[in-house]
Write an enzyme that holds these catalytic residues in place. Structure first.
Site, mmCIF file in Angstrom:
data_model
loop_
_atom_site.group_PDB
_atom_site.id
_atom_site.type_symbol
_atom_site.label_atom_id
_atom_site.label_comp_id
_atom_site.label_asym_id
_atom_site.label_seq_id
_atom_site.Cartn_x
_atom_site.Cartn_y
_atom_site.Cartn_z
ATOM 1 N N SER A 117 -60.924 -20.768 -149.308
ATOM 2 C CA SER A 117 -60.298 -20.945 -148.001
ATOM 3 C C SER A 117 -60.428 -22.389 -147.540
ATOM 4 C CB SER A 117 -61.019 -20.048 -146.994
ATOM 5 O OG SER A 117 -60.636 -20.365 -145.679
ATOM 6 N N TYR A 141 -68.228 -17.342 -142.524
ATOM 7 C CA TYR A 141 -67.157 -17.017 -143.471
ATOM 8 C C TYR A 141 -66.920 -18.200 -144.423
ATOM 9 C CZ TYR A 141 -62.386 -16.524 -145.168
ATOM 10 O OH TYR A 141 -61.273 -16.490 -145.967
ATOM 11 N N LYS A 145 -67.578 -18.646 -148.684
ATOM 12 C CA LYS A 145 -66.575 -19.094 -149.662
ATOM 13 C C LYS A 145 -67.101 -20.303 -150.445
ATOM 14 C CE LYS A 145 -63.419 -16.027 -148.932
ATOM 15 N NZ LYS A 145 -62.942 -15.132 -149.979
HETATM 16 N N1 UFG Z 1 -54.384 -18.450 -131.919
HETATM 17 C C1 UFG Z 1 -54.064 -18.286 -130.584
HETATM 18 N N2 UFG Z 1 -54.015 -17.020 -130.090
HETATM 19 C C2 UFG Z 1 -54.277 -15.908 -130.848
HETATM 20 C C3 UFG Z 1 -54.604 -16.093 -132.222
HETATM 21 C C4 UFG Z 1 -54.646 -17.382 -132.714
HETATM 22 O O1 UFG Z 1 -53.825 -19.244 -129.856
HETATM 23 O O2 UFG Z 1 -54.235 -14.778 -130.328
HETATM 24 C C5 UFG Z 1 -54.412 -19.810 -132.474
HETATM 25 C C6 UFG Z 1 -55.777 -20.178 -133.041
HETATM 26 O O3 UFG Z 1 -56.589 -20.733 -132.034
HETATM 27 C C7 UFG Z 1 -55.384 -21.171 -134.118
HETATM 28 C C8 UFG Z 1 -54.007 -20.722 -134.585
HETATM 29 O O4 UFG Z 1 -53.532 -19.861 -133.567
HETATM 30 O O5 UFG Z 1 -55.257 -22.439 -133.565
HETATM 31 C C9 UFG Z 1 -54.051 -19.956 -135.887
HETATM 32 O O6 UFG Z 1 -55.045 -18.938 -135.776
HETATM 33 P P1 UFG Z 1 -55.261 -17.783 -136.854
HETATM 34 O O7 UFG Z 1 -56.350 -16.899 -136.360
HETATM 35 O O8 UFG Z 1 -53.948 -17.165 -137.185
HETATM 36 O O9 UFG Z 1 -55.721 -18.578 -138.139
HETATM 37 P P2 UFG Z 1 -56.971 -19.559 -138.313
HETATM 38 O O10 UFG Z 1 -56.377 -20.929 -138.452
HETATM 39 O O11 UFG Z 1 -58.031 -19.388 -137.328
HETATM 40 O O12 UFG Z 1 -57.565 -18.932 -139.626
HETATM 41 C C10 UFG Z 1 -57.138 -19.265 -140.878
HETATM 42 C C11 UFG Z 1 -57.420 -18.137 -141.854
HETATM 43 C C12 UFG Z 1 -58.904 -17.901 -141.972
HETATM 44 C C13 UFG Z 1 -59.586 -19.186 -142.296
HETATM 45 C C14 UFG Z 1 -59.268 -20.209 -141.238
HETATM 46 C C15 UFG Z 1 -59.913 -21.536 -141.467
HETATM 47 O O13 UFG Z 1 -56.779 -16.969 -141.411
HETATM 48 O O14 UFG Z 1 -59.140 -16.952 -142.983
HETATM 49 O O15 UFG Z 1 -57.856 -20.400 -141.243
HETATM 50 O O16 UFG Z 1 -59.443 -22.088 -142.603
HETATM 51 F F1 UFG Z 1 -60.918 -19.034 -142.343
#
Ligand code: UFG
Length: 330
Positions: A117, A141, A145
């Site tokens: 990841s 997490y 990894k």
């Molecule tokens: N976000 C919102 N509202 C929500 C959900 C997400 O504003 O309800 C924002 C988050 O703050 C982030 C972006 O949307 O800025 C993307 O969020 P996600 O949860 O979809 O994805 P992440 O970037 O947090 O997570 C991804 C992968 C994880 C990994 C992470 C870090 O899904 O498995 O990247 O690499 F760990």
């Protein structure tokens, strides 16, 4: 000779199984169905319901199906939950992988493609992120990894088990058929949550932070289509089959989109207004994550096909609108 796909009933796993089967490979799925869905595994593909912490079952499965290589997706993958319950993450992601590697070693299986990841990098020091950037995960997490990546290096040196670790950025979209797609409970990812708002299952999307140092103040992520990710696993496997040495690669589109851009794209494609609420930052979210995928393009010839945000949102909407209750509609 068959390929064992752990976590093959999950989101990225099931899309990879689909590509492998279409490519004529022999596949066996190994999944405990705690997060995966039986319906996500195509008819005709053997599904062994088992846990990666069950060494005996892993070994029996490898022997029964003459397993020759492994693609290892099975893992817990929620950043927030990993902070609240690290034990679950260290046992399932690290100890579980050790059991898998022990079974591989005992059954003389010498090739593994591992789901890593972007979380291994933590808060990036530079953009785009190359494989050489410092790895300082900010979540349990991400640490699980990175630990597994290090274990894989040691297992290569000592036991000759070669690996390709694929560091995914933000997986998105669904198979073009609309037959399989993303279905997590609880859902925490941005695009499927916006889809739930579009379907009337949630009343609004909460935007986690609007004061980041980005042009519109919301976080920027590099979204990569799940089918392009799936194809990269086949290239990685073939690299190992052809005798290639162990490798770690980033997988992203080298383009960033803000949370607001994603919401606006969904509104344009679905024609549905998405109510939103500005809320505070989510702990541990870096402002910007954008990959350099040059290394995998140069070395394995990986070229993504679904590169626009429209591609990801259109295929995701096709899946979610056809299956508003996910695999429960199957
Ligand atoms: N976000 C919102 N509202 C929500 C959900 C997400 O504003 O309800 C924002 C988050 O703050 C982030 C972006 O949307 O800025 C993307 O969020 P996600 O949860 O979809 O994805 P992440 O970037 O947090 O997570 C991804 C992968 C994880 C990994 C992470 C870090 O899904 O498995 O990247 O690499 F760990």
């Amino acid at each position: 000779m068959a390929i064992l796909v752990t976590g093959g009933a999950g989101y990225i796993g099931s899309h990879t199984v689909r590509e492998l089967v279409e490519d004529g490979r022999d596949v066996v799925v190994y999944d405990n169905l705690s997060r995966g869905h039986r319906e996500a595994v195509g008819e005709g593909t053997p599904l062994v319901v088992g846990d990666i912490n069950d060494y005996i079952k892993l070994k029996e499965t490898m022997q029964k199906y003459a397993i020759d290589s492994v693609i290892h997706f099975a893992a817990e993958s929620q950043v927030g939950e990993s902070m609240a319950n690290p034990e679950k993450y260290y046992f399932n992601n690290v100890v579980g992988t050790l059991n898998l590697l022990k079974a591989m070693k005992d059954c003389d299986v010498k090739k593994i493609v591992f789901s890593s990841s972007a979380a291994v990098y933590g808060e990036p020091q530079e953009i785009p992120i190359t494989e050489r950037c410092p790895k300082n995960p900010t979540s349990v997490y991400g640490r699980t990894k990175l630990m597994v990546e290090k274990i894989l290096v040691d297992y290569d040196v000592a036991y000759g088990i070669r690996h390709v670790a694929l560091r995914y950025f933000n997986a998105a979209g669904a198979h073009v058929s609309g037959e399989i797609g993303e279905d997590h409970t609880p859902e925490t990812h941005l695009i499927p949550i916006i889809m739930e708002v579009a379907l009337g299952k949630r009343d609004k999307i909460k935007i986690f932070g609007t004061n980041y140092p980005t042009p519109d103040g919301t976080c920027i992520r590099d979204y990569i289509h799940v089918t392009d990710l799936a194809k990269a696993h086949i290239l990685a496997l073939d690299w190992l089959i052809n005798g290639g040495p162990s490798r770690a690669y980033n997988l992203g589109n080298e383009k960033g989109f803000s949370v607001l851009e994603v919401i606006e794209t969904v509104e344009r494609i679905t024609g549905i207004k998405i109510p939103r609420e500005d809320t505070s930052r989510r702990l541990g979210d870096p402002a910007v994550l954008i990959a350099s995928s040059k290394k995998i393009t140069d070395e394995l010839g990986w070229i993504p096909r679904y590169t626009t945000l429209d591609d990801m949102v259109k295929t995701a909407w096709n899946w979610h609108s056809k299956n508003p209750n996910g695999f429960n509609d199957k």
